[in-house]
Design an enzyme around this catalytic site. Sequence first.
Site, mmCIF file in Angstrom:
data_model
loop_
_atom_site.group_PDB
_atom_site.id
_atom_site.type_symbol
_atom_site.label_atom_id
_atom_site.label_comp_id
_atom_site.label_asym_id
_atom_site.label_seq_id
_atom_site.Cartn_x
_atom_site.Cartn_y
_atom_site.Cartn_z
ATOM 1 N N ARG A 56 0.837 -1.221 0.000
ATOM 2 C CA ARG A 56 0.000 0.000 0.000
ATOM 3 C C ARG A 56 0.862 1.258 0.000
ATOM 4 N NH1 ARG A 56 -4.112 0.009 4.475
ATOM 5 N NH2 ARG A 56 -4.898 1.746 3.250
ATOM 6 N N GLN A 86 -9.578 9.645 8.586
ATOM 7 C CA GLN A 86 -9.409 8.237 8.960
ATOM 8 C C GLN A 86 -8.337 7.603 8.089
ATOM 9 O OE1 GLN A 86 -13.606 6.303 9.581
ATOM 10 N NE2 GLN A 86 -13.834 8.027 8.215
ATOM 11 N N HIS A 104 -6.440 7.323 12.456
ATOM 12 C CA HIS A 104 -6.044 5.909 12.361
ATOM 13 C C HIS A 104 -4.569 5.723 12.009
ATOM 14 C CE1 HIS A 104 -10.529 4.692 11.598
ATOM 15 N NE2 HIS A 104 -10.277 4.933 12.869
HETATM 16 P P1 OAD Z 1 -14.932 2.529 3.353
HETATM 17 O O1 OAD Z 1 -14.282 1.717 2.294
HETATM 18 O O2 OAD Z 1 -15.663 1.826 4.426
HETATM 19 O O3 OAD Z 1 -15.948 3.549 2.683
HETATM 20 C C1 OAD Z 1 -15.561 4.313 1.583
HETATM 21 C C2 OAD Z 1 -16.663 5.293 1.257
HETATM 22 O O4 OAD Z 1 -16.182 6.120 0.196
HETATM 23 C C3 OAD Z 1 -17.970 4.646 0.781
HETATM 24 O O5 OAD Z 1 -19.074 5.234 1.477
HETATM 25 C C4 OAD Z 1 -18.017 4.985 -0.710
HETATM 26 O O6 OAD Z 1 -19.350 5.199 -1.195
HETATM 27 C C5 OAD Z 1 -17.225 6.272 -0.745
HETATM 28 N N1 OAD Z 1 -16.601 6.583 -2.046
HETATM 29 C C6 OAD Z 1 -16.127 5.755 -2.991
HETATM 30 N N2 OAD Z 1 -15.625 6.451 -4.017
HETATM 31 C C7 OAD Z 1 -15.780 7.771 -3.712
HETATM 32 C C8 OAD Z 1 -15.454 8.984 -4.373
HETATM 33 N N3 OAD Z 1 -14.877 9.011 -5.560
HETATM 34 N N4 OAD Z 1 -15.765 10.145 -3.757
HETATM 35 C C9 OAD Z 1 -16.379 10.144 -2.538
HETATM 36 N N5 OAD Z 1 -16.701 9.026 -1.877
HETATM 37 C C10 OAD Z 1 -16.415 7.844 -2.460
HETATM 38 O O7 OAD Z 1 -13.798 3.501 3.945
HETATM 39 P P2 OAD Z 1 -13.798 4.321 5.315
HETATM 40 O O8 OAD Z 1 -15.167 4.771 5.674
HETATM 41 O O9 OAD Z 1 -12.718 5.332 5.219
HETATM 42 O O10 OAD Z 1 -9.843 1.636 9.515
HETATM 43 O O11 OAD Z 1 -13.355 3.186 6.330
HETATM 44 C C11 OAD Z 1 -13.251 3.491 7.682
HETATM 45 C C12 OAD Z 1 -12.147 2.672 8.308
HETATM 46 O O12 OAD Z 1 -12.348 1.289 8.019
HETATM 47 C C13 OAD Z 1 -10.764 2.947 7.744
HETATM 48 O O13 OAD Z 1 -10.138 4.059 8.328
HETATM 49 C C14 OAD Z 1 -10.036 1.688 8.089
HETATM 50 C C15 OAD Z 1 -11.074 0.722 7.626
HETATM 51 O O14 OAD Z 1 -10.991 -0.562 8.139
HETATM 52 C C16 OAD Z 1 -8.714 1.178 10.033
HETATM 53 O O15 OAD Z 1 -7.802 0.783 9.336
HETATM 54 C C17 OAD Z 1 -8.666 1.207 11.526
#
Ligand code: OAD
Length: 230
Positions: A56, A86, A104
């Site tokens: 990554r 995050q 994070h």
């Molecule tokens: P997720 O993968 O859970 O969610 C990503 C979000 O981004 C989704 O709601 C998508 O709809 C949205 N998305 C995708 N493409 C996009 C774009 N071009 N513009 C805007 N939004 C878009 O990722 P996170 O919510 O960041 O934790 O995940 C939260 C945590 O879960 C991370 O920090 C990580 C992970 O496990 C740890 O590592 C502790």
Amino acid sequence: MKNVVVFTGAGVSAESGVKTFRDSDGLWRNYRFEEVASPHAWNTDPELVLEFYNIRRKQLLEVGPNPAHLALVKLEEKFKVQIITQNVDDLHERAGSKNVFHLHGEIRKSRSTVDPELIYDIEGWELKLGDKCEKGSQLRPHVVWFGEQVDGFSAATEIASNADIFIVIGTSLVVYPAAGLIDFVPDLSPKYLIDPKAKTPWGIQNLTVIQEKAGKGVPELVESLLNAEK
Ligand code: OAD
């Protein structure tokens, strides 16, 4: 100057080419997080854990900030902007945002396994077994794993509670405690949620949901906030 607090997730970096976690091509579709991002994984197979983050980190060095990261820098012309992310990538910093708080952790840093205060920049992309801190212990990625405490959360709630405007970008809002940050924002402060798959969270006042990708939705919102501010 008004305080704008921006809370970002993997979606803000998606258009840079960084994979999200839970979309159809997301990281957690190809890896079991227990096997690469947990204390148990580190204790049983540290080489696999290091390799997961090395891949990554290598990919991150090959990409750059996108229009969403850049628009948030522009917001600093008329607002005091605090980003709470995050994300473990450094794309907000590389875009030029001044105040970035990593909830994070940061993938381009390593940390001692005996003294959490010892944090180092990683040169290049690789962290290897045998790379040690000054006290002689193995270095680990400076990221929060599943099952570990989010030490920065209390500081983040303090920042959120002072938001005059709160903007959430590209997060599925399923990982706690981070997902609960919006609950600390004053009811009267306008809130915006930018995510192509955004659902309206329950019970949040003064919320505008913008179902757009960050690369389009963020520059548009920034433009309108700058225009509305004298
Ligand atoms: P997720 O993968 O859970 O969610 C990503 C979000 O981004 C989704 O709601 C998508 O709809 C949205 N998305 C995708 N493409 C996009 C774009 N071009 N513009 C805007 N939004 C878009 O990722 P996170 O919510 O960041 O934790 O995940 C939260 C945590 O879960 C991370 O920090 C990580 C992970 O496990 C740890 O590592 C502790």
